[in-house]
Write a protein that holds these residues in place. Structure first.
Motif, PDB file in Angstrom:
ATOM      1  N   ARG A 124      -2.291   0.653  -2.516  1.00 27.26           N
ATOM      2  CA  ARG A 124      -2.307   0.748  -3.977  1.00 27.26           C
ATOM      3  C   ARG A 124      -1.017   1.393  -4.465  1.00 27.26           C
ATOM      4  O   ARG A 124      -0.556   2.375  -3.895  1.00 27.26           O
ATOM      5  CB  ARG A 124      -3.510   1.552  -4.423  1.00 27.26           C
ATOM      6  CG  ARG A 124      -4.800   0.822  -4.111  1.00 27.26           C
ATOM      7  CD  ARG A 124      -6.004   1.655  -4.329  1.00 27.26           C
ATOM      8  NE  ARG A 124      -6.080   2.070  -5.730  1.00 27.26           N
ATOM      9  CZ  ARG A 124      -7.069   2.783  -6.222  1.00 27.26           C
ATOM     10  NH1 ARG A 124      -8.055   3.156  -5.442  1.00 27.26           N
ATOM     11  NH2 ARG A 124      -7.079   3.126  -7.482  1.00 27.26           N
ATOM     12  N   TRP A 125      -0.457   0.838  -5.527  1.00 31.06           N
ATOM     13  CA  TRP A 125       0.782   1.336  -6.090  1.00 31.06           C
ATOM     14  C   TRP A 125       0.466   2.446  -7.078  1.00 31.06           C
ATOM     15  O   TRP A 125      -0.184   2.208  -8.097  1.00 31.06           O
ATOM     16  CB  TRP A 125       1.532   0.183  -6.761  1.00 31.06           C
ATOM     17  CG  TRP A 125       2.862   0.542  -7.298  1.00 31.06           C
ATOM     18  CD1 TRP A 125       4.007   0.746  -6.599  1.00 31.06           C
ATOM     19  CD2 TRP A 125       3.189   0.759  -8.674  1.00 31.06           C
ATOM     20  NE1 TRP A 125       5.013   1.068  -7.439  1.00 31.06           N
ATOM     21  CE2 TRP A 125       4.543   1.082  -8.729  1.00 31.06           C
ATOM     22  CE3 TRP A 125       2.467   0.708  -9.850  1.00 31.06           C
ATOM     23  CZ2 TRP A 125       5.191   1.353  -9.913  1.00 31.06           C
ATOM     24  CZ3 TRP A 125       3.107   0.975 -11.040  1.00 31.06           C
ATOM     25  CH2 TRP A 125       4.467   1.292 -11.051  1.00 31.06           C
ATOM     26  N   LEU A 128      -2.993   2.893  -8.704  1.00 30.87           N
ATOM     27  CA  LEU A 128      -3.499   1.896  -9.645  1.00 30.87           C
ATOM     28  C   LEU A 128      -4.139   0.740  -8.877  1.00 30.87           C
ATOM     29  O   LEU A 128      -3.959   0.611  -7.666  1.00 30.87           O
ATOM     30  CB  LEU A 128      -2.358   1.392 -10.528  1.00 30.87           C
ATOM     31  CG  LEU A 128      -1.693   2.468 -11.397  1.00 30.87           C
ATOM     32  CD1 LEU A 128      -0.445   1.912 -12.073  1.00 30.87           C
ATOM     33  CD2 LEU A 128      -2.663   2.992 -12.415  1.00 30.87           C
ATOM     34  N   PRO A 129      -4.884  -0.133  -9.554  1.00 28.21           N
ATOM     35  CA  PRO A 129      -5.545  -1.240  -8.845  1.00 28.21           C
ATOM     36  C   PRO A 129      -4.568  -2.245  -8.212  1.00 28.21           C
ATOM     37  O   PRO A 129      -4.940  -2.944  -7.288  1.00 28.21           O
ATOM     38  CB  PRO A 129      -6.363  -1.929  -9.944  1.00 28.21           C
ATOM     39  CG  PRO A 129      -6.560  -0.896 -10.982  1.00 28.21           C
ATOM     40  CD  PRO A 129      -5.360  -0.016 -10.936  1.00 28.21           C
ATOM     41  N   ARG A 130      -3.348  -2.301  -8.680  1.00 30.41           N
ATOM     42  CA  ARG A 130      -2.375  -3.250  -8.126  1.00 30.41           C
ATOM     43  C   ARG A 130      -2.015  -2.844  -6.695  1.00 30.41           C
ATOM     44  O   ARG A 130      -1.756  -1.677  -6.408  1.00 30.41           O
ATOM     45  CB  ARG A 130      -1.111  -3.230  -8.983  1.00 30.41           C
ATOM     46  CG  ARG A 130      -0.052  -4.128  -8.442  1.00 30.41           C
ATOM     47  CD  ARG A 130       1.168  -4.136  -9.338  1.00 30.41           C
ATOM     48  NE  ARG A 130       2.179  -4.961  -8.719  1.00 30.41           N
ATOM     49  CZ  ARG A 130       3.429  -4.621  -8.623  1.00 30.41           C
ATOM     50  NH1 ARG A 130       3.841  -3.486  -9.131  1.00 30.41           N
ATOM     51  NH2 ARG A 130       4.287  -5.411  -8.051  1.00 30.41           N
ATOM     52  N   THR A 131      -2.004  -3.817  -5.778  1.00 32.53           N
ATOM     53  CA  THR A 131      -1.635  -3.528  -4.395  1.00 32.53           C
ATOM     54  C   THR A 131      -0.318  -4.199  -4.049  1.00 32.53           C
ATOM     55  O   THR A 131       0.019  -5.260  -4.563  1.00 32.53           O
ATOM     56  CB  THR A 131      -2.713  -4.006  -3.400  1.00 32.53           C
ATOM     57  OG1 THR A 131      -2.879  -5.411  -3.536  1.00 32.53           O
ATOM     58  CG2 THR A 131      -4.024  -3.291  -3.641  1.00 32.53           C
ATOM     59  N   VAL A 132       0.423  -3.536  -3.175  1.00 32.63           N
ATOM     60  CA  VAL A 132       1.684  -4.046  -2.651  1.00 32.63           C
ATOM     61  C   VAL A 132       1.670  -3.837  -1.143  1.00 32.63           C
ATOM     62  O   VAL A 132       0.881  -3.047  -0.624  1.00 32.63           O
ATOM     63  CB  VAL A 132       2.899  -3.344  -3.295  1.00 32.63           C
ATOM     64  CG1 VAL A 132       3.008  -3.660  -4.769  1.00 32.63           C
ATOM     65  CG2 VAL A 132       2.848  -1.857  -3.074  1.00 32.63           C
ATOM     66  N   HIS A 156       3.489   4.113  -1.164  1.00 28.61           N
ATOM     67  CA  HIS A 156       3.596   3.827  -2.591  1.00 28.61           C
ATOM     68  C   HIS A 156       2.741   4.761  -3.444  1.00 28.61           C
ATOM     69  O   HIS A 156       2.373   4.410  -4.560  1.00 28.61           O
ATOM     70  CB  HIS A 156       3.213   2.366  -2.852  1.00 28.61           C
ATOM     71  CG  HIS A 156       4.233   1.414  -2.343  1.00 28.61           C
ATOM     72  ND1 HIS A 156       4.302   1.044  -1.024  1.00 28.61           N
ATOM     73  CD2 HIS A 156       5.242   0.779  -2.970  1.00 28.61           C
ATOM     74  CE1 HIS A 156       5.299   0.198  -0.859  1.00 28.61           C
ATOM     75  NE2 HIS A 156       5.892   0.022  -2.022  1.00 28.61           N
TER      76      HIS A 156
END
Length: 184
Positions: A124-125, A128-132, A156
């Protein structure tokens, strides 16, 4: 006024450093420094709290004391949030590994730990819910289902974003604590 939660207990000056150079291993310590994003956010919150405290004094002097007290309480809440933000992270001791979140603290004893390892996986970045794609330091516990690992640190999160060397040092240090106490 020294703030011990802002400093790392271990300074990495040479490659020959001992991973566990502490006499008092029962004391909980963070094996890395908080990252610039976490410290910056806390500094902004403390700046906001200073303005709110100033407003509380003005309100108490010109208006009613009860309204000033409410604004003073809001300032204390902002200060508490800033301090909790600085306290978040991974802490280790001879007793285990502790993951301190904003609302929840999770402690795992070393005898419950199967493995502490760094893996390449989606992370998780900044929470937050966004993953990288990145690296995560994970802990595999006895009581978890097979193959399920709990991520402790990621490349991250607010402590290690754009600081891969700091993540590597912190992961190596936590892995060394795990290796020391999983054996014994």
């Amino acid at each position: 006024m020294p703030l011990p939660f802002l400093t790392a207990d271990r300074v990495f000056e040479t490659a020959d450093d001992v991973a566990l150079p502490f006499d008092d291993r029962e004391h909980w310590r963070r094996p890395y420094r908080p990252g610039p994003y976490r410290v910056g956010a806390a500094a902004l919150l403390l700046l906001l709290a200073s303005y709110v405290l100033f407003a509380a004094v003005i309100i108490a002097l010109t208006g009613s004391a009860s309204e000033g007290g409410v604004v003073f309480g809001i300032a204390l809440a902002v200060i508490a949030v800033a301090l909790r933000l600085l306290r978040m992270g991974v802490w280790v001791s001879a007793r285990g590994v502790r993951q301190v979140g904003f609302f929840l603290t999770r402690t795992t004893r070393w005898d419950k730990v199967v493995a502490v390892r760094t893996v390449q996986q989606p992370v998780r970045w900044l929470g937050l819910p966004r993953t990288v794609q990145g690296q995560a330091l994970t802990v595999v516990r006895h009581d978890r289902a097979a193959g399920v690992a709990v991520p402790l640190l990621t490349t991250h999160n607010a402590d290690f974003l754009a600081r891969p060397e700091a993540f590597d040092r912190a992961a190596d240090s936590v892995e060394a604590w795990g290796a020391e106490y999983q054996r014994g």
